[in-house]
Enzyme design. Structure first.
Site, PDB file in Angstrom:
ATOM      1  N   GLU A 164       2.051 -28.554 -12.491  1.00  0.00           N
ATOM      2  CA  GLU A 164       1.513 -27.264 -12.777  1.00  0.00           C
ATOM      3  C   GLU A 164       0.800 -27.158 -14.035  1.00  0.00           C
ATOM      4  O   GLU A 164       0.735 -28.253 -14.882  1.00  0.00           O
ATOM      5  CB  GLU A 164       2.917 -26.401 -12.900  1.00  0.00           C
ATOM      6  CG  GLU A 164       3.648 -26.019 -11.741  1.00  0.00           C
ATOM      7  CD  GLU A 164       2.726 -25.374 -10.713  1.00  0.00           C
ATOM      8  OE1 GLU A 164       2.281 -24.543 -10.903  1.00  0.00           O
ATOM      9  OE2 GLU A 164       2.717 -26.050  -9.406  1.00  0.00           O
ATOM     10  N   ASN A 166      -4.782 -13.469  -7.840  1.00  0.00           N
ATOM     11  CA  ASN A 166      -3.855 -13.178  -8.919  1.00  0.00           C
ATOM     12  C   ASN A 166      -4.487 -11.856  -9.778  1.00  0.00           C
ATOM     13  O   ASN A 166      -3.816 -11.699 -10.721  1.00  0.00           O
ATOM     14  CB  ASN A 166      -3.929 -14.430  -9.814  1.00  0.00           C
ATOM     15  CG  ASN A 166      -3.270 -15.677  -9.000  1.00  0.00           C
ATOM     16  OD1 ASN A 166      -2.149 -15.350  -8.566  1.00  0.00           O
ATOM     17  ND2 ASN A 166      -3.667 -16.819  -9.102  1.00  0.00           N
ATOM     18  N   GLY A 225      -1.618 -25.875  -9.278  1.00  0.00           N
ATOM     19  CA  GLY A 225      -0.831 -27.022  -9.547  1.00  0.00           C
ATOM     20  C   GLY A 225      -1.864 -28.478  -9.165  1.00  0.00           C
ATOM     21  O   GLY A 225      -2.485 -28.119  -8.137  1.00  0.00           O
ATOM     22  N   LYS A 245       1.826  -6.869  -5.968  1.00  0.00           N
ATOM     23  CA  LYS A 245       0.559  -7.421  -5.647  1.00  0.00           C
ATOM     24  C   LYS A 245       0.418  -7.694  -4.231  1.00  0.00           C
ATOM     25  O   LYS A 245      -0.713  -7.571  -3.735  1.00  0.00           O
ATOM     26  CB  LYS A 245       0.612  -9.310  -6.417  1.00  0.00           C
ATOM     27  CG  LYS A 245      -0.653  -9.982  -5.941  1.00  0.00           C
ATOM     28  CD  LYS A 245      -0.986 -11.072  -6.750  1.00  0.00           C
ATOM     29  CE  LYS A 245       0.054 -12.366  -6.554  1.00  0.00           C
ATOM     30  NZ  LYS A 245      -0.397 -13.499  -7.315  1.00  0.00           N
ATOM     31  N   ARG A 268      -0.312 -10.292 -13.215  1.00  0.00           N
ATOM     32  CA  ARG A 268      -1.932 -10.242 -13.817  1.00  0.00           C
ATOM     33  C   ARG A 268      -2.872  -9.072 -13.073  1.00  0.00           C
ATOM     34  O   ARG A 268      -3.907  -8.647 -13.242  1.00  0.00           O
ATOM     35  CB  ARG A 268      -2.722 -11.668 -13.463  1.00  0.00           C
ATOM     36  CG  ARG A 268      -2.094 -12.653 -14.369  1.00  0.00           C
ATOM     37  CD  ARG A 268      -2.552 -14.130 -13.996  1.00  0.00           C
ATOM     38  NE  ARG A 268      -1.503 -14.455 -13.037  1.00  0.00           N
ATOM     39  CZ  ARG A 268      -1.650 -15.695 -12.502  1.00  0.00           C
ATOM     40  NH1 ARG A 268      -2.312 -16.591 -12.831  1.00  0.00           N
ATOM     41  NH2 ARG A 268      -0.613 -15.990 -11.680  1.00  0.00           N
ATOM     42  N   GLN A 297      15.391 -11.449  -3.207  1.00  0.00           N
ATOM     43  CA  GLN A 297      15.551 -12.464  -4.426  1.00  0.00           C
ATOM     44  C   GLN A 297      15.727 -11.665  -5.628  1.00  0.00           C
ATOM     45  O   GLN A 297      14.642 -11.044  -6.045  1.00  0.00           O
ATOM     46  CB  GLN A 297      14.212 -13.405  -4.457  1.00  0.00           C
ATOM     47  CG  GLN A 297      14.463 -14.433  -5.525  1.00  0.00           C
ATOM     48  CD  GLN A 297      13.077 -15.193  -5.714  1.00  0.00           C
ATOM     49  OE1 GLN A 297      11.888 -14.558  -5.401  1.00  0.00           O
ATOM     50  NE2 GLN A 297      13.133 -16.454  -6.367  1.00  0.00           N
ATOM     51  N   ALA A 351     -19.940  40.888  14.490  1.00  0.00           N
ATOM     52  CA  ALA A 351     -20.156  40.286  12.968  1.00  0.00           C
ATOM     53  C   ALA A 351     -19.599  41.101  12.165  1.00  0.00           C
ATOM     54  O   ALA A 351     -19.602  42.338  12.182  1.00  0.00           O
ATOM     55  CB  ALA A 351     -21.674  40.111  12.962  1.00  0.00           C
ATOM     56  N   TYR A 373      -3.037  31.074   7.080  1.00  0.00           N
ATOM     57  CA  TYR A 373      -1.904  30.918   6.130  1.00  0.00           C
ATOM     58  C   TYR A 373      -1.815  32.378   5.375  1.00  0.00           C
ATOM     59  O   TYR A 373      -2.679  32.998   4.761  1.00  0.00           O
ATOM     60  CB  TYR A 373      -2.458  29.991   4.969  1.00  0.00           C
ATOM     61  CG  TYR A 373      -1.201  29.452   3.890  1.00  0.00           C
ATOM     62  CD1 TYR A 373       0.191  29.213   4.480  1.00  0.00           C
ATOM     63  CD2 TYR A 373      -1.409  29.561   2.637  1.00  0.00           C
ATOM     64  CE1 TYR A 373       1.215  28.993   3.621  1.00  0.00           C
ATOM     65  CE2 TYR A 373      -0.481  29.131   1.704  1.00  0.00           C
ATOM     66  CZ  TYR A 373       0.747  28.837   2.488  1.00  0.00           C
ATOM     67  OH  TYR A 373       1.977  28.620   1.588  1.00  0.00           O
ATOM     68  N   ARG A 429     -15.508  47.362  11.301  1.00  0.00           N
ATOM     69  CA  ARG A 429     -16.447  47.521   9.765  1.00  0.00           C
ATOM     70  C   ARG A 429     -16.748  48.868   9.844  1.00  0.00           C
ATOM     71  O   ARG A 429     -16.877  49.560  10.834  1.00  0.00           O
ATOM     72  CB  ARG A 429     -17.492  46.573  10.159  1.00  0.00           C
ATOM     73  CG  ARG A 429     -18.573  47.005  11.280  1.00  0.00           C
ATOM     74  CD  ARG A 429     -19.504  45.806  11.130  1.00  0.00           C
ATOM     75  NE  ARG A 429     -20.724  46.199  12.197  1.00  0.00           N
ATOM     76  CZ  ARG A 429     -21.023  45.571  13.211  1.00  0.00           C
ATOM     77  NH1 ARG A 429     -20.833  44.122  13.164  1.00  0.00           N
ATOM     78  NH2 ARG A 429     -22.154  45.775  13.918  1.00  0.00           N
TER      79      ARG A 429
END
Ligand code: UD1
Ligand code: MG
Length: 464
Positions: A157, A230, A142, A23, A16, A74, A426, A390, A443
């Site tokens: 249930e 749920n 339940g 979940k 759900r 399981q 600068a 970089y 510069r």
């Protein structure tokens, strides 16, 4: 508690939720649901934790990384009873003990409620004990069937319930304590002869009653606390409720929240007293905010340590950082990825700092980028200073030593070192190290053409 073992069922997908993620991995206030359940039970100090996993098993396992637990797979989720059967081999080793059984999707349960369940169970000598609660809307749960002596007889249930049973409001929120020896005997009697063709853990109640065993139903008074999740709507409801609780705790401990309904603080975040938090601030993960800080609107801080008396202006994103006391950050800064800012620093608007260290009393007031840089104390970086870290292949390091000055709009091409008290003019593009005390300038020289405007007008024949 001695001879207590805990089992959490977390193998289901949670259809759900309509999610690829299991979940129990969905988060409330920054913490995965399963971990919240685990924490509540862990405070009882059980001898063992068994976690039943299946769907999305690896990620579910990782969500409890570093915590003591045994994971039991399981393979096919054939029902909550089948989940307990899967743990049989482990349970055989602990005959004589008690097993606390919880669902991974009921994250608000308090330790004190679980303790009450185990203590009642032990005091009564029951083979099985469980919590029950009255739900205003019992749909989906339940239902508890009691006999004429008001003792629990069975759990039915929703999908197997008659209209009459559906009217019962006492429900099973899913918290059980079993004596392990009789549990192991009763497990063999479970069948999947029901509407969902599943082995229900809830059938153990009727089985044990028929065996003449004592089953103890303890009526709890807080339905909200025991609610399961749920759906995404329930997730949002419970997450907001936990957030509200957290905000109330913060206010009680001396934190000012301008608008608590619009302040999002994850459960593990620590905020010291006399902090003021403006609306729409999000504090995530393992963040700590020191005393006297002010955090303005729209800022998000995750996994960071903020020293005392730091002011963070609006719309900053700060993650995995440390910021020294008395610093001033923002607005609209992005500080991230192991950045360490010293004390009394000033980082102004539109500055990004990544994987860098800045010493005390350093100023970077406007529109700068520092990546992979180590910057000393009392350094002043002007508007638009950019570290070119970089080169398309590697991330290169920039070192700016104490007291250096970076003129506005200069680019420092890494790897590079700007020496102590050196000066970068600068508008320079700096490609070679600047020694301590020296000036680096790169510069082109400016030319002046006097009376140029008039001459141009005459050339073009315009009178303007
Ligand atoms: C269950 C109870 C119901 C109770 C409700 C409370 C049963 C048969 N029903 O119904 O009486 O009112 O919880 O929320 O027990 N799980 C497994 N393996 C499985 C099946 C489930 O690990 O084979 C786990 C799920 O991941 C989940 C939990 O058990 O965390 C509960 O399963 P869910 O399917 O949500 O049961 P409900 O239908 O809610
Ligand atoms: Mg459920």
């Amino acid at each position: 508690m001695k001879n207590l073992h805990a089992l959490i069922m977390a193998a289901g997908k949670g259809t759900r939720m309509v999610s690829e993620r299991a979940k129990v991995l969905h988060e409330l206030c920054g913490i995965p649901m399963l971990q919240l359940v685990y924490r509540s039970a862990a405070a009882l100090e059980p001898d063992n934790f068994f976690i039943i996993i299946g769907y999305d098993a690896e990620r579910v396992k990782n969500s409890l990384a570093g915590l003591p637990a045994r994971f039991i797979i399981q393979e096919n989720q054939l029902g909550t009873g089948h989940a307990v059967i899967t743990a049989r081999e482990e349970l055989e080793k602990h005959r004589g003990g008690d097993l606390l059984v919880l669902f991974g999707d009921t994250p608000r349960v308090r330790t004190e409620t679980l303790r009450k369940l185990v203590e009642h169970h032990r005091d009564s000598g029951a083979a099985t004990s469980l919590l029950t609660v009255h739900a205003p809307d019992p749909y989906g749960y339940g239902r508890i069937i009691r006999d004429s002596a008001d003792r629990i007889q069975a759990i039915v249930e929703e999908k197997d319930a008659s209209p009459e049973v559906k009217r019962i409001t006492e429900i099973n929120p899913g918290f059980y304590c079993f004596q392990i020896t009789p549990l192991l005997e009763s497990l063999g009697k479970l069948s999947n002869n029901n509407a969902q063709k599943e082995y229900y853990v809830t059938d153990l109640i009727e089985i044990q009653r028929r065996e003449g065993r004592l089953v103890n139903a303890i009526l709890h008074d807080d339905h909200e606390e025991l609610r399961g999740i749920n759906s995404r709507a329930q997730l949002a409801d419970l997450s907001l409720a936990l957030g509200k609780e957290k905000n109330r705790q913060l206010m009680a401990s001396g934190v000012t929240l301008i608008d608590p309904d619009r302040t999002y603080v994850h459960l593990d975040v620590v905020v010291e007293k006399d902090v003021t938090i403006h609306p729409m601030v999000t504090l995530e993960g393992s963040t700590r905010i020191g005393e006297g800080c002010v955090i303005h609107s729209g800022t998000r801080i995750s996994n960071s340590l903020i020293g005392d008396n730091v002011e963070i202006l609006d719309s900053c994103v700060i993650s995995d950082c440390r910021i020294g006391e008395g610093s001033y950050i923002g607005p609209s800064c992005h500080l991230h990825d192991r950045t360490v800012i010293g004390r009394q620093n000033k980082i102004g608007n539109y500055v990004e700092v990544v994987r860098s260290t800045l010493g005390d009393e350093t100023r970077t007031m406007h529109l700068a980028y520092l990546g992979d840089a180590t910057v000393g104390k009392k350094v002043n970086l002007g508007a638009g200073v950019i570290v070119c870290n970089y080169d398309g292949l590697n991330k290169n390091v920039t070192i700016i030593e104490d007291g250096a000055f970076g003129g506005s709009d200069s680019q420092l091409i890494a790897p590079i070192r700007i020496g102590r008290e050196a000066f970068v003019a600068a508008g320079s593009t700096i490609t070679k190290d600047v020694p301590p005390g020296a000036m680096g300038i790169s510069r082109s020289r400016q030319a002046i053409k006097p009376d140029w405007t008039n001459r141009r007008r005459k050339r073009s024949g315009s009178d303007d």
